[in-house]
Scaffold this motif. Structure first.
Motif, PDB file in Angstrom:
ATOM      1  N   GLY A   1      52.902  41.482  79.574  1.00 23.56           N
ATOM      2  CA  GLY A   1      52.649  42.344  78.432  1.00 23.56           C
ATOM      3  C   GLY A   1      51.178  42.705  78.301  1.00 23.56           C
ATOM      4  O   GLY A   1      50.517  43.098  79.265  1.00 23.56           O
ATOM      5  N   GLN A   2      50.631  42.529  77.098  1.00 22.21           N
ATOM      6  CA  GLN A   2      49.235  42.850  76.822  1.00 22.21           C
ATOM      7  C   GLN A   2      48.293  41.675  77.056  1.00 22.21           C
ATOM      8  O   GLN A   2      47.117  41.753  76.697  1.00 22.21           O
ATOM      9  CB  GLN A   2      49.104  43.319  75.361  1.00 22.21           C
ATOM     10  CG  GLN A   2      49.947  44.528  75.020  1.00 22.21           C
ATOM     11  CD  GLN A   2      49.569  45.741  75.856  1.00 22.21           C
ATOM     12  OE1 GLN A   2      48.395  45.993  76.112  1.00 22.21           O
ATOM     13  NE2 GLN A   2      50.582  46.500  76.284  1.00 22.21           N
TER      14      GLN A   2
ATOM     15  N   THR B   1      52.657  31.634  74.993  1.00 24.79           N
ATOM     16  CA  THR B   1      51.430  32.124  74.378  1.00 24.79           C
ATOM     17  C   THR B   1      51.718  33.389  73.580  1.00 24.79           C
ATOM     18  O   THR B   1      52.758  34.028  73.734  1.00 24.79           O
ATOM     19  CB  THR B   1      50.362  32.432  75.447  1.00 24.79           C
ATOM     20  OG1 THR B   1      50.882  33.383  76.390  1.00 24.79           O
ATOM     21  CG2 THR B   1      49.962  31.163  76.186  1.00 24.79           C
ATOM     22  N   LEU B   2      50.769  33.744  72.743  1.00 27.03           N
ATOM     23  CA  LEU B   2      50.895  34.959  71.938  1.00 27.03           C
ATOM     24  C   LEU B   2      50.696  36.195  72.810  1.00 27.03           C
ATOM     25  O   LEU B   2      50.108  36.116  73.899  1.00 27.03           O
ATOM     26  CB  LEU B   2      49.850  34.936  70.812  1.00 27.03           C
ATOM     27  CG  LEU B   2      50.007  33.804  69.779  1.00 27.03           C
ATOM     28  CD1 LEU B   2      48.857  33.843  68.790  1.00 27.03           C
ATOM     29  CD2 LEU B   2      51.343  33.892  69.069  1.00 27.03           C
ATOM     30  N   PRO B   3      51.167  37.354  72.358  1.00 28.75           N
ATOM     31  CA  PRO B   3      51.040  38.568  73.181  1.00 28.75           C
ATOM     32  C   PRO B   3      49.606  38.953  73.511  1.00 28.75           C
ATOM     33  O   PRO B   3      49.361  39.627  74.507  1.00 28.75           O
ATOM     34  CB  PRO B   3      51.721  39.644  72.325  1.00 28.75           C
ATOM     35  CG  PRO B   3      52.661  38.887  71.441  1.00 28.75           C
ATOM     36  CD  PRO B   3      51.988  37.593  71.158  1.00 28.75           C
ATOM     37  N   ASN B   4      48.624  38.525  72.702  1.00 29.99           N
ATOM     38  CA  ASN B   4      47.227  38.867  72.968  1.00 29.99           C
ATOM     39  C   ASN B   4      46.451  37.708  73.595  1.00 29.99           C
ATOM     40  O   ASN B   4      45.219  37.650  73.498  1.00 29.99           O
ATOM     41  CB  ASN B   4      46.535  39.296  71.670  1.00 29.99           C
ATOM     42  CG  ASN B   4      46.574  38.196  70.617  1.00 29.99           C
ATOM     43  OD1 ASN B   4      47.301  37.217  70.748  1.00 29.99           O
ATOM     44  ND2 ASN B   4      45.789  38.367  69.558  1.00 29.99           N
ATOM     45  N   ALA B   5      47.150  36.792  74.245  1.00 34.55           N
ATOM     46  CA  ALA B   5      46.512  35.614  74.816  1.00 34.55           C
ATOM     47  C   ALA B   5      45.734  35.981  76.077  1.00 34.55           C
ATOM     48  O   ALA B   5      45.867  37.075  76.637  1.00 34.55           O
ATOM     49  CB  ALA B   5      47.554  34.545  75.131  1.00 34.55           C
ATOM     50  N   THR B   6      44.930  35.024  76.523  1.00 32.34           N
ATOM     51  CA  THR B   6      44.133  35.183  77.740  1.00 32.34           C
ATOM     52  C   THR B   6      44.537  34.105  78.738  1.00 32.34           C
ATOM     53  O   THR B   6      44.647  32.927  78.378  1.00 32.34           O
ATOM     54  CB  THR B   6      42.630  35.074  77.435  1.00 32.34           C
ATOM     55  OG1 THR B   6      42.264  36.087  76.498  1.00 32.34           O
ATOM     56  CG2 THR B   6      41.812  35.249  78.707  1.00 32.34           C
ATOM     57  N   ILE B   7      44.753  34.511  79.977  1.00 33.52           N
ATOM     58  CA  ILE B   7      45.146  33.600  81.055  1.00 33.52           C
ATOM     59  C   ILE B   7      44.070  33.658  82.128  1.00 33.52           C
ATOM     60  O   ILE B   7      43.679  34.747  82.568  1.00 33.52           O
ATOM     61  CB  ILE B   7      46.517  33.981  81.639  1.00 33.52           C
ATOM     62  CG1 ILE B   7      47.587  33.996  80.537  1.00 33.52           C
ATOM     63  CG2 ILE B   7      46.914  33.024  82.752  1.00 33.52           C
ATOM     64  CD1 ILE B   7      48.935  34.514  81.009  1.00 33.52           C
ATOM     65  N   ASP B   8      43.587  32.502  82.537  1.00 34.99           N
ATOM     66  CA  ASP B   8      42.541  32.401  83.553  1.00 34.99           C
ATOM     67  C   ASP B   8      43.125  31.839  84.845  1.00 34.99           C
ATOM     68  O   ASP B   8      43.874  30.851  84.818  1.00 34.99           O
ATOM     69  CB  ASP B   8      41.402  31.495  83.079  1.00 34.99           C
ATOM     70  CG  ASP B   8      40.683  32.069  81.875  1.00 34.99           C
ATOM     71  OD1 ASP B   8      40.484  33.292  81.853  1.00 34.99           O
ATOM     72  OD2 ASP B   8      40.330  31.299  80.955  1.00 34.99           O
ATOM     73  N   ILE B   9      42.765  32.457  85.958  1.00 33.71           N
ATOM     74  CA  ILE B   9      43.099  31.960  87.292  1.00 33.71           C
ATOM     75  C   ILE B   9      41.787  31.772  88.045  1.00 33.71           C
ATOM     76  O   ILE B   9      40.994  32.715  88.156  1.00 33.71           O
ATOM     77  CB  ILE B   9      44.016  32.931  88.061  1.00 33.71           C
ATOM     78  CG1 ILE B   9      45.318  33.168  87.297  1.00 33.71           C
ATOM     79  CG2 ILE B   9      44.310  32.388  89.450  1.00 33.71           C
ATOM     80  CD1 ILE B   9      46.244  34.163  87.977  1.00 33.71           C
ATOM     81  N   GLY B  10      41.550  30.580  88.523  1.00 34.31           N
ATOM     82  CA  GLY B  10      40.294  30.287  89.206  1.00 34.31           C
ATOM     83  C   GLY B  10      40.518  29.441  90.436  1.00 34.31           C
ATOM     84  O   GLY B  10      41.542  28.771  90.586  1.00 34.31           O
ATOM     85  N   ALA B  11      39.554  29.467  91.334  1.00 34.94           N
ATOM     86  CA  ALA B  11      39.600  28.665  92.557  1.00 34.94           C
ATOM     87  C   ALA B  11      38.181  28.428  93.028  1.00 34.94           C
ATOM     88  O   ALA B  11      37.341  29.345  93.004  1.00 34.94           O
ATOM     89  CB  ALA B  11      40.416  29.359  93.644  1.00 34.94           C
TER      90      ALA B  11
END
Length: 380
Positions: A242-243, A279-289
Motif C-alpha cells: 500500500g502506502q 503495521t499501519l498503512p503509513n508505516a515505514t519498513i527498513d531493509i538493510g544489509a
C-alpha cells in the motif's frame, strides 16, 4: 440446525452442485492417530501377568542347568519386554510380580517370602528401577513417533489441498486481471479480487513449500548473486504494501553472495508481507544489509506495534504459530517458519527482537564465502 436447513436449500436451488455432508469434528487426523496409541494402562496388566508366569516356568527349567544368579536375567529381560510393549505401568507390574515369583519359588527358603540373603533386595530394587526407566523411555519414544506421524499427516493433507487450490486461484486471478481495464465500471472490485487472490496464492505456496521441505528437505540452487538485485526482485514481487514507505540501506560495495535467489526472495517477500499485516498503512519498513566479519547481516525492520506480549520470540518461527490468535489478520502461521528454514539451509541464522520505541526487527546472518575469480578475457 441452521446448517441442516441450509444444505437442502442449496440442493434445491443448485441441483448440479455436488454436496458432501461431513460430521463436525475437529482434529480428525490427530484423533485417528491417537486411537492407534498403544494403551499402557490396565490393558497391559494381563500380558504382564502372563509374561511373568511364562518366565517363572522357564526359570524352573533353567535352574537345572544355570545358577540362581543367572536366572535373574530372565526376569529382568521379561520386565524390559513388557515395559517396551505396554508402557511404564505394565512394566512396574511385571517387575513386582517377577520379584514376588522369584522370591517365593527360587530364593531360599523356597515357598516363603523370607530372605536368607539381603543381597537379593538390591536385585529386586534394580529390577523395579529398570522397569520404570524402560517404560518411561518407551512412552517418550512412542509419543515422539506419534508427533512425527501427526506432523507428516498434517503436511500431507495440507499439500494435497493446497495443490488442488492453485489451479482455481490462478483462474480467478486471471479473470480479475482482465476486468481491471479502466473502461470497466467494476475495475476497483476486480482489483480487490486480484489482490485477495494473490494473498491466498502466497499462503497456498507457503503450505506447499513447507510440506515439500518437511518431506524432502530444502533443495538449494546456489549461485553468486548481487544482494541488491535480490532485494529489488523481492520488492517487485511484494504486494499489499500500500502506502507504506520502504527504505533500503545497503552497505556500499557489498560482495557477491552465494545463495538461492528465488528462495531468498521468498524470505524477503514473506517478511515484507508480515510487516504489512501488522503495521499501519503509513508505516515505514527498513531493509538493510552490511558485512560484519565473515558474515552478511540482513535486517527487515518496521515501526509497528512490535512483538506480541507473553510469547517467546523464537516460538514465532514454529509452524502454524501466529502472534495474534483469532484475529481478522489473514495468515496460516507458516511464513516465518518457512523463512527460518530457508535461512538455516543456507548455513545462516535468523532471529527477531523488539525495537525502541516500537516495532519488530528480523535479523538474518548469512556466511560469506570467497567468490570465484573471473579471468580477464585475452585480447586477440
Amino acid at each position: 440446525m441452521g446448517r441442516l436447513f441450509f444444505m437442502p436449500s442449496i440442493r434445491s436451488t443448485s441441483p448440479r452442485i455436488p454436496l458432501l455432508y461431513a460430521p463436525h469434528r475437529h482434529n480428525i487426523g490427530m484423533n485417528s492417530i491417537t486411537a492407534r496409541t498403544p494403551r499402557s494402562s490396565l490393558s497391559g496388566l494381563l500380558p504382564a501377568l502372563i509374561a511373568c508366569a511364562l518366565a517363572t516356568a522357564a526359570a524352573g527349567l533353567l535352574l537345572r542347568v544355570f545358577d540362581l544368579s543367572n536366572v535373574v536375567a530372565l526376569f529382568l529381560f521379561t520386565v524390559v519386554l513388557v515395559a517396551l510393549h505396554w508402557g511404564k505401568l505394565a512394566g512396574a507390574a511385571a517387575a513386582l510380580v517377577g520379584v514376588v515369583s522369584f522370591d517365593f519359588f527360587f530364593v531360599p527358603p523356597v515357598y516363603s517370602f523370607h530372605l536368607s540373603d539381603v543381597q537379593y533386595l538390591f536385585t529386586f530394587a534394580l529390577t523395579v528401577a529398570v522397569a520404570l526407566v524402560t517404560g518411561r523411555s518407551a512412552d517418550q519414544a512412542r509419543e515422539a513417533r506419534l508427533r512425527v506421524e501427526g506432523e507428516r499427516l498434517r503436511h500431507a493433507l495440507l499439500a494435497a489441498v493446497s495443490h488442488d487450490l492453485k489451479t482455481p486461484l490462478t483462474a480467478v486471478r486471471g479473470l480479475a486481471e482482465t476486468m481491471e481495464s479502466p473502461d470497466n465500471a467494476h475495475a476497483d472490485v476486480a482489483r480487490a479480487i486480484r489482490q485477495q487472490a494473490d494473498a491466498l496464492h502466497r499462503q497456498v505456496s507457503n503450505l506447499l513449500d513447507m510440506a515439500r521441505m518437511q518431506e524432502h528437505g530444502v533443495r538449494l540452487r546456489l549461485e553468486w548473486q548481487p544482494f541488491s538485485e535480490v532485494v529489488e526482485s523481492a520488492l517487485a514481487g511484494a504486494v499489499g504494501l500500500g502506502q507504506r514507505q520502504v527504505r533500503i540501506d545497503l552497505q556500499a560495495g557489498l560482495p557477491l553472495v552465494e545463495l538461492d535467489a528465488c528462495l531468498f526472495e521468498r524470505v524477503l517477500i514473506n517478511l515484507l508481507d508480515n510487516a504489512a499485516k501488522y503495521t499501519l498503512p503509513n508505516a515505514t519498513i527498513d531493509i538493510g544489509a552490511r558485512v560484519i566479519g565473515n558474515a552478511l547481516l540482513v535486517h527487515v525492520q518496521d515501526d509497528g506495534p512490535g512483538l506480541p506480549h507473553g510469547i517467546a520470540p523464537d516460538t514465532l518461527f514454529q509452524p502454524f504459530t501466529r502472534g495474534v490468535r483469532e484475529s481478522a489478520i489473514g495468515g496460516t502461521g507458516l511464513g516465518l517458519a518457512l523463512c527460518r528454514r530457508i535461512v538455516e539451509a543456507h548455513g545462516g541464522e535468523m532471529h527477531v527482537g523488539s525495537c525502541l520505541p516500537s516495532g519488530a526487527r528480523f535479523e538474518m546472518r548469512l556466511p560469506l564465502r570467497c567468490p570465484p575469480s573471473v579471468e580477464a578475457e585475452r585480447s586477440p
